[in-house]
Design a protein around this motif. Structure first.
Motif, PDB file in Angstrom:
ATOM      1  N   ILE A 112       0.846  -1.207   0.000  1.00 44.59           N
ATOM      2  CA  ILE A 112       0.000   0.000   0.000  1.00 44.59           C
ATOM      3  C   ILE A 112       0.876   1.249   0.000  1.00 44.59           C
ATOM      4  N   GLY A 113       2.030   1.170   0.673  1.00 44.68           N
ATOM      5  CA  GLY A 113       2.964   2.292   0.690  1.00 44.68           C
ATOM      6  C   GLY A 113       3.416   2.661  -0.714  1.00 44.68           C
ATOM      7  N   LEU A 142       0.485   4.316  -2.483  1.00 41.56           N
ATOM      8  CA  LEU A 142       0.309   5.688  -1.995  1.00 41.56           C
ATOM      9  C   LEU A 142       1.378   6.612  -2.581  1.00 41.56           C
ATOM     10  N   LEU A 182       0.612   9.919  -4.726  1.00 38.32           N
ATOM     11  CA  LEU A 182       1.073  11.249  -4.296  1.00 38.32           C
ATOM     12  C   LEU A 182       1.905  11.902  -5.395  1.00 38.32           C
ATOM     13  N   GLU A 188      -7.970   1.159   4.148  1.00 36.40           N
ATOM     14  CA  GLU A 188      -6.749   1.835   4.616  1.00 36.40           C
ATOM     15  C   GLU A 188      -6.270   2.852   3.580  1.00 36.40           C
ATOM     16  N   LEU A 189      -6.292   2.448   2.297  1.00 40.72           N
ATOM     17  CA  LEU A 189      -5.846   3.368   1.245  1.00 40.72           C
ATOM     18  C   LEU A 189      -6.784   4.581   1.140  1.00 40.72           C
ATOM     19  N   GLU A 223      -8.520   5.910   3.502  1.00 36.86           N
ATOM     20  CA  GLU A 223      -8.265   6.793   4.652  1.00 36.86           C
ATOM     21  C   GLU A 223      -6.955   7.549   4.501  1.00 36.86           C
ATOM     22  N   LYS A 224      -5.922   6.846   4.012  1.00 35.49           N
ATOM     23  CA  LYS A 224      -4.619   7.512   3.841  1.00 35.49           C
ATOM     24  C   LYS A 224      -4.711   8.618   2.803  1.00 35.49           C
ATOM     25  N   LEU A 225      -5.427   8.371   1.711  1.00 33.68           N
ATOM     26  CA  LEU A 225      -5.587   9.398   0.681  1.00 33.68           C
ATOM     27  C   LEU A 225      -6.357  10.590   1.232  1.00 33.68           C
ATOM     28  N   GLY A 256      -6.413  11.504   4.270  1.00 33.30           N
ATOM     29  CA  GLY A 256      -5.473  12.169   5.169  1.00 33.30           C
ATOM     30  C   GLY A 256      -4.523  13.111   4.433  1.00 33.30           C
ATOM     31  N   GLU A 257      -4.254  12.789   3.158  1.00 36.85           N
ATOM     32  CA  GLU A 257      -3.394  13.642   2.326  1.00 36.85           C
ATOM     33  C   GLU A 257      -4.212  14.699   1.587  1.00 36.85           C
TER      34      GLU A 257
END
Ligand SMILES: [Mg+2]
Length: 331
Positions: free
Chosen positions: A115-116, A119, A123, A149-150, A152-154, A156-157
């Protein structure tokens, strides 16, 4: 009327076209082309597909070469650029080939990647193209938790998605993910692709309220006419898309897109930039994010340039005979 199998075999050629970047785990796109009264057509069912699935693609290819085709409703179709699951450092180079675009579809959840890495790729796209609309395609390869998770991370960005295509595999998982998304207060739209074209009932995913958008490709659905019927019986927005065909097969998907009543989203037809070769004189590559609706002419010498090995020709002809029988072609 359906052609005889012998008529298809008579003009059949098998080619293997190199790709610029590995896509769906392949470096070359192998397919069979044949000629009918309408012109050249392409049977591009992926080699690992079952005969049943490949037979629908064959019916579509026969329609494009021999069948009645509906009149198109527009002369241009806006398309998205596409970014395979490349490393962050390759994003700029790959997207520079796409020219101008307003929407980009980014592949995620490639087997062996994290996932990192997804992401980081996303980005990088957003930093290079801050104004672009971003859609993701996981080809059904995430678990529900990873997809969430992805998202939510997106968020968050501060990155908003246009939609997330086939984040998870089954219709039940899609439905569960949709519930999870709204429970956590997100509004991410979910598109279904594999759940449409690999299901015995293409609209089962809609009935299950498991998606917000349908990705439709005419080849797996048996052709332009049957894909239009499915679109007409759906209440959801349709995103017509290609299945990594050459410009010969892509022209049929473009015809389908141009025949739809409404087009709310950019179509997923900007795939020719992923190819290092093509079978036509003037490739269906978008200009300014737009494809002109047309049926490009075969470049005869390309059939020799990209000719597949003899044993692959034999494999495809045997497959053609089996699949032809499945759809009732006479010898
Ligand atoms: Mg897809």
């Amino acid at each position: 009327m359906n052609p005889r199998l012998s008529a298809l075999v008579a003009t059949a050629r098998v080619v293997s076209i190199p790709l610029r970047t590995k896509f769906r785990g392949i470096n070359e796109r192998e397919l069979l082309v044949f000629e009918g009264p309408n012109g050249w057509s392409e049977w591009a069912a992926f080699p690992e597909y079952s005969d049943d699935e490949a037979a629908s693609w064959l019916a579509a290819a026969i329609e494009w070469a021999y069948g009645y085709l509906p009149t198109t409703k527009r002369t241009q179709v806006a398309v998205n650029a596409i970014l395979p699951a490349v490393a962050e450092g390759e994003v700029a180079k790959v997207l520079s080939r796409a020219g101008k675009f307003e929407t980009v579809k980014v592949k995620v959840a490639e087997p062996g990647q994290t996932i990192g890495e997804d992401l980081a790729r996303l980005l990088e796209v957003k930093s290079l193209y801050p104004e672009t609309k971003l859609r993701l395609d996981a080809n059904g390869s995430y678990e529900i938790a990873a997809a969430m998770e992805l998202i939510e991370k997106l968020a968050g960005e501060g990155i908003e998605l246009e939609y997330f295509e086939q984040p998870v595999q089954s219709i039940a998982e899609l439905a569960e993910l949709k519930i999870e998304i709204s429970k956590r207060g997100f509004a991410t739209l979910i598109a279904a692709d594999e759940s449409v074209r690999k299901s015995s009932d293409p609209l089962a995913v809609e009935l299950a309220e498991a998606c917000d958008i349908l990705v439709l490709k005419s080849a797996p659905l048996g052709g332009v006419v049957s894909a239009l019927e499915i679109a007409a019986s759906s209440k959801l927005p349709i995103v017509p898309s290609s299945a990594m065909q050459s410009s010969i097969g892509l022209a049929a998907e473009l015809h389908f897109a141009a025949s739809l009543e409404t087009l709310e989203f950019d179509a997923g037809l900007g795939t020719m930039n992923l190819f290092a070769g093509d079978l036509v004189k003037d490739s269906l590559k978008p200009v300014g994010g737009v494809l002109e609706v047309r049926r490009p002419e075969l470049n005869n010498s390309s059939l020799d340039t990209f000719k597949a090995e003899e044993h692959r020709y034999d494999w495809w002809i045997e497959r053609l005979e089996r699949c032809g029988e499945l759809i009732g072609l006479e010898a």
